[in-house]
Design a protein around this motif. Structure first.
Motif, PDB file in Angstrom:
ATOM      1  N   GLY A 268      65.432 -94.349   0.726  1.00 52.11           N
ATOM      2  CA  GLY A 268      65.315 -93.821   2.079  1.00 52.11           C
ATOM      3  C   GLY A 268      66.005 -92.487   2.216  1.00 52.11           C
ATOM      4  N   LYS A 269      66.410 -92.174   3.440  1.00 53.86           N
ATOM      5  CA  LYS A 269      67.036 -90.883   3.712  1.00 53.86           C
ATOM      6  C   LYS A 269      68.448 -90.872   3.145  1.00 53.86           C
ATOM      7  CE  LYS A 269      67.807 -87.542   7.265  1.00 53.86           C
ATOM      8  NZ  LYS A 269      66.914 -86.729   8.009  1.00 53.86           N
ATOM      9  N   PHE A 270      68.665 -89.994   2.215  1.00 48.97           N
ATOM     10  CA  PHE A 270      69.951 -89.920   1.524  1.00 48.97           C
ATOM     11  C   PHE A 270      70.308 -88.461   1.321  1.00 48.97           C
ATOM     12  CE2 PHE A 270      72.784 -90.253  -2.158  1.00 48.97           C
ATOM     13  CZ  PHE A 270      73.638 -91.240  -1.692  1.00 48.97           C
ATOM     14  N   THR A 271      71.471 -88.041   1.777  1.00 52.23           N
ATOM     15  CA  THR A 271      71.853 -86.639   1.686  1.00 52.23           C
ATOM     16  C   THR A 271      72.647 -86.371   0.407  1.00 52.23           C
ATOM     17  OG1 THR A 271      73.970 -86.932   2.823  1.00 52.23           O
ATOM     18  CG2 THR A 271      72.017 -86.495   4.201  1.00 52.23           C
ATOM     19  N   GLU A 272      72.752 -85.107   0.063  1.00 56.36           N
ATOM     20  CA  GLU A 272      73.537 -84.706  -1.100  1.00 56.36           C
ATOM     21  C   GLU A 272      75.022 -84.997  -0.874  1.00 56.36           C
ATOM     22  OE1 GLU A 272      72.360 -83.292  -4.188  1.00 56.36           O
ATOM     23  OE2 GLU A 272      70.554 -84.151  -3.345  1.00 56.36           O
ATOM     24  N   SER A 273      75.455 -84.898   0.371  1.00 55.02           N
ATOM     25  CA  SER A 273      76.838 -85.234   0.701  1.00 55.02           C
ATOM     26  C   SER A 273      77.116 -86.709   0.418  1.00 55.02           C
ATOM     27  CB  SER A 273      77.125 -84.910   2.165  1.00 55.02           C
ATOM     28  OG  SER A 273      78.441 -85.276   2.500  1.00 55.02           O
ATOM     29  N   MET A 274      76.177 -87.565   0.778  1.00 58.71           N
ATOM     30  CA  MET A 274      76.338 -88.994   0.504  1.00 58.71           C
ATOM     31  C   MET A 274      76.417 -89.245  -1.005  1.00 58.71           C
ATOM     32  SD  MET A 274      73.556 -90.381   3.186  1.00 58.71           S
ATOM     33  CE  MET A 274      74.087 -91.666   4.277  1.00 58.71           C
TER      34      MET A 274
ATOM     35  N   TYR B 167      86.632 -79.334   1.753  1.00 57.82           N
ATOM     36  CA  TYR B 167      85.400 -78.583   1.500  1.00 57.82           C
ATOM     37  C   TYR B 167      84.443 -78.700   2.686  1.00 57.82           C
ATOM     38  CZ  TYR B 167      81.174 -76.956  -0.858  1.00 57.82           C
ATOM     39  OH  TYR B 167      80.038 -76.265  -1.200  1.00 57.82           O
ATOM     40  N   GLU B 168      84.337 -79.889   3.231  1.00 53.87           N
ATOM     41  CA  GLU B 168      83.375 -80.124   4.302  1.00 53.87           C
ATOM     42  C   GLU B 168      83.845 -79.637   5.673  1.00 53.87           C
ATOM     43  OE1 GLU B 168      82.539 -84.300   3.568  1.00 53.87           O
ATOM     44  OE2 GLU B 168      80.697 -83.740   2.527  1.00 53.87           O
ATOM     45  N   LYS B 169      85.009 -79.007   5.737  1.00 52.14           N
ATOM     46  CA  LYS B 169      85.430 -78.385   6.990  1.00 52.14           C
ATOM     47  C   LYS B 169      84.556 -77.177   7.307  1.00 52.14           C
ATOM     48  CE  LYS B 169      90.272 -79.607   7.431  1.00 52.14           C
ATOM     49  NZ  LYS B 169      91.596 -79.079   7.753  1.00 52.14           N
ATOM     50  N   ASP B 170      84.163 -76.423   6.277  1.00 48.52           N
ATOM     51  CA  ASP B 170      83.367 -75.219   6.481  1.00 48.52           C
ATOM     52  C   ASP B 170      81.957 -75.297   5.906  1.00 48.52           C
ATOM     53  OD1 ASP B 170      85.054 -73.359   7.941  1.00 48.52           O
ATOM     54  OD2 ASP B 170      86.368 -73.478   6.211  1.00 48.52           O
ATOM     55  N   PHE B 171      81.749 -76.153   4.931  1.00 49.79           N
ATOM     56  CA  PHE B 171      80.435 -76.276   4.300  1.00 49.79           C
ATOM     57  C   PHE B 171      80.024 -77.734   4.249  1.00 49.79           C
ATOM     58  CE2 PHE B 171      81.995 -72.451   2.041  1.00 49.79           C
ATOM     59  CZ  PHE B 171      80.971 -71.583   2.356  1.00 49.79           C
ATOM     60  N   GLU B 172      78.734 -77.951   4.267  1.00 48.89           N
ATOM     61  CA  GLU B 172      78.266 -79.274   3.906  1.00 48.89           C
ATOM     62  C   GLU B 172      77.854 -79.183   2.437  1.00 48.89           C
ATOM     63  OE1 GLU B 172      73.764 -79.796   5.197  1.00 48.89           O
ATOM     64  OE2 GLU B 172      75.057 -79.339   6.892  1.00 48.89           O
TER      65      GLU B 172
ATOM     66  N   ASP C 188      83.762 -90.667  -4.530  1.00 48.05           N
ATOM     67  CA  ASP C 188      85.022 -90.456  -3.802  1.00 48.05           C
ATOM     68  C   ASP C 188      86.263 -90.894  -4.561  1.00 48.05           C
ATOM     69  OD1 ASP C 188      84.258 -89.149  -1.519  1.00 48.05           O
ATOM     70  OD2 ASP C 188      84.249 -90.928  -0.246  1.00 48.05           O
ATOM     71  N   TYR C 189      86.177 -91.949  -5.322  1.00 49.30           N
ATOM     72  CA  TYR C 189      87.373 -92.501  -5.954  1.00 49.30           C
ATOM     73  C   TYR C 189      87.583 -92.027  -7.388  1.00 49.30           C
ATOM     74  CZ  TYR C 189      87.636 -95.078  -1.717  1.00 49.30           C
ATOM     75  OH  TYR C 189      87.738 -95.380  -0.380  1.00 49.30           O
ATOM     76  N   PHE C 190      86.781 -91.062  -7.837  1.00 49.53           N
ATOM     77  CA  PHE C 190      87.003 -90.462  -9.150  1.00 49.53           C
ATOM     78  C   PHE C 190      88.185 -89.510  -9.066  1.00 49.53           C
ATOM     79  CE2 PHE C 190      83.281 -92.518 -10.201  1.00 49.53           C
ATOM     80  CZ  PHE C 190      82.826 -92.222 -11.477  1.00 49.53           C
ATOM     81  N   ILE C 191      88.990 -89.475 -10.103  1.00 52.90           N
ATOM     82  CA  ILE C 191      90.203 -88.648 -10.130  1.00 52.90           C
ATOM     83  C   ILE C 191      89.872 -87.280 -10.710  1.00 52.90           C
ATOM     84  CG2 ILE C 191      92.580 -88.479 -10.981  1.00 52.90           C
ATOM     85  CD1 ILE C 191      92.110 -90.833  -9.053  1.00 52.90           C
ATOM     86  N   ILE C 192      90.299 -86.230 -10.020  1.00 41.34           N
ATOM     87  CA  ILE C 192      90.021 -84.852 -10.439  1.00 41.34           C
ATOM     88  C   ILE C 192      90.955 -84.442 -11.574  1.00 41.34           C
ATOM     89  CG2 ILE C 192      90.098 -82.432  -9.699  1.00 41.34           C
ATOM     90  CD1 ILE C 192      89.329 -83.451  -6.877  1.00 41.34           C
ATOM     91  N   GLN C 193      90.363 -83.837 -12.603  1.00 43.52           N
ATOM     92  CA  GLN C 193      91.139 -83.289 -13.718  1.00 43.52           C
ATOM     93  C   GLN C 193      91.230 -81.768 -13.630  1.00 43.52           C
ATOM     94  OE1 GLN C 193      90.131 -84.657 -17.662  1.00 43.52           O
ATOM     95  NE2 GLN C 193      90.634 -82.663 -18.528  1.00 43.52           N
ATOM     96  N   ASP C 194      90.121 -81.115 -13.241  1.00 45.22           N
ATOM     97  CA  ASP C 194      90.114 -79.657 -13.181  1.00 45.22           C
ATOM     98  C   ASP C 194      89.061 -79.189 -12.178  1.00 45.22           C
ATOM     99  OD1 ASP C 194      90.920 -77.078 -13.823  1.00 45.22           O
ATOM    100  OD2 ASP C 194      89.612 -76.922 -15.578  1.00 45.22           O
ATOM    101  N   ILE C 195      89.286 -77.988 -11.631  1.00 49.79           N
ATOM    102  CA  ILE C 195      88.357 -77.373 -10.695  1.00 49.79           C
ATOM    103  C   ILE C 195      88.137 -75.925 -11.120  1.00 49.79           C
ATOM    104  CG2 ILE C 195      87.951 -76.651  -8.303  1.00 49.79           C
ATOM    105  CD1 ILE C 195      89.772 -78.927  -7.405  1.00 49.79           C
ATOM    106  N   GLU C 196      86.880 -75.521 -11.205  1.00 53.92           N
ATOM    107  CA  GLU C 196      86.516 -74.138 -11.521  1.00 53.92           C
ATOM    108  C   GLU C 196      85.385 -73.723 -10.592  1.00 53.92           C
ATOM    109  OE1 GLU C 196      85.787 -73.416 -15.751  1.00 53.92           O
ATOM    110  OE2 GLU C 196      86.747 -75.333 -16.152  1.00 53.92           O
ATOM    111  N   ILE C 197      85.190 -72.416 -10.447  1.00 53.87           N
ATOM    112  CA  ILE C 197      84.026 -71.933  -9.706  1.00 53.87           C
ATOM    113  C   ILE C 197      83.213 -71.049 -10.622  1.00 53.87           C
ATOM    114  CG2 ILE C 197      84.946 -72.102  -7.380  1.00 53.87           C
ATOM    115  CD1 ILE C 197      85.499 -69.111  -7.450  1.00 53.87           C
ATOM    116  N   TYR C 198      81.916 -71.051 -10.388  1.00 46.83           N
ATOM    117  CA  TYR C 198      81.007 -70.214 -11.139  1.00 46.83           C
ATOM    118  C   TYR C 198      80.142 -69.450 -10.159  1.00 46.83           C
ATOM    119  CZ  TYR C 198      82.355 -73.077 -15.084  1.00 46.83           C
ATOM    120  OH  TYR C 198      83.087 -73.736 -16.038  1.00 46.83           O
TER     121      TYR C 198
END
Length: 165
Positions: free
Chosen positions: A137-143, A62-67, A149-159
């Motif tokens: 302090g300074k904390f980004t949405e990416s952070m 995802y972060e190849k093209d978007f942050e 990071d270590y949560f396991i994905i069950q499903d992906i959808e877009i809205y």
């Protein structure tokens, strides 16, 4: 009976091998800078690649093209837990940050596309514990997204307005 089991096992192995392949579609050249098409081609059509993998694998592509512009962490209902606790169960990732939300809502709602990722249960991280992990302090949405990071994905959808179902 043995032949039937062998054929079923072989078919399952072939499906798993196919699910492990991932073809990356570039936002600019392959998707003509269409956010929804990019998300759909990379993450919904090929979600079998990401299912049962960690969120960091998704974020790597995802972060190849978007942050990560905005990461909204979702929780379970407190009514289903005997102690009334809420646990982190999913995340909404938006390509745009909070500062552009007003403009998009007023002018270009169709650009407002989100990717919704559900995590596998059992859910073990309480919402309160999650937010305690966010440093001051300074904390980004990416952070913020990378804290999962270590949560396991069950499903992906877009809205979004043009999201393909």
């Amino acid at each position: 009976m043995r032949k039937t089991l062998f054929i079923i096992t072989l078919a399952c192995c072939c499906l798993n091998i196919n699910a492990q392949e991932f073809k990356y579609y570039n936002f600019k050249s392959s998707c003509n800078k269409d956010t929804t098409e990019y998300l759909y081609k990379n993450f919904v059509q090929q979600k079998s690649y990401f299912v049962n993998k960690k969120l960091k694998e998704f974020l790597k592509y995802y972060e190849k093209d978007f942050e990560v512009g905005t990461a909204n962490v979702g929780t379970t209902s407190p009514y289903i837990d005997p102690e009334g606790k809420e646990y982190v169960s999913h995340i909404d990732i938006f390509w745009n940050g909070y500062d552009s939300w007003t403009f998009l809502f007023e002018n270009h709602r169709d650009w407002f596309t989100t990717i919704y990722i559900t995590f596998k249960s059992p859910y073990t991280l309480e919402e309160e514990q999650f937010y305690e992990r966010i440093p001051d302090g300074k904390f980004t949405e990416s952070m913020k997204a990378h804290l999962l990071d270590y949560f396991i994905i069950q499903d992906i959808e877009i809205y979004g307005k043009y999201a393909k179902k």
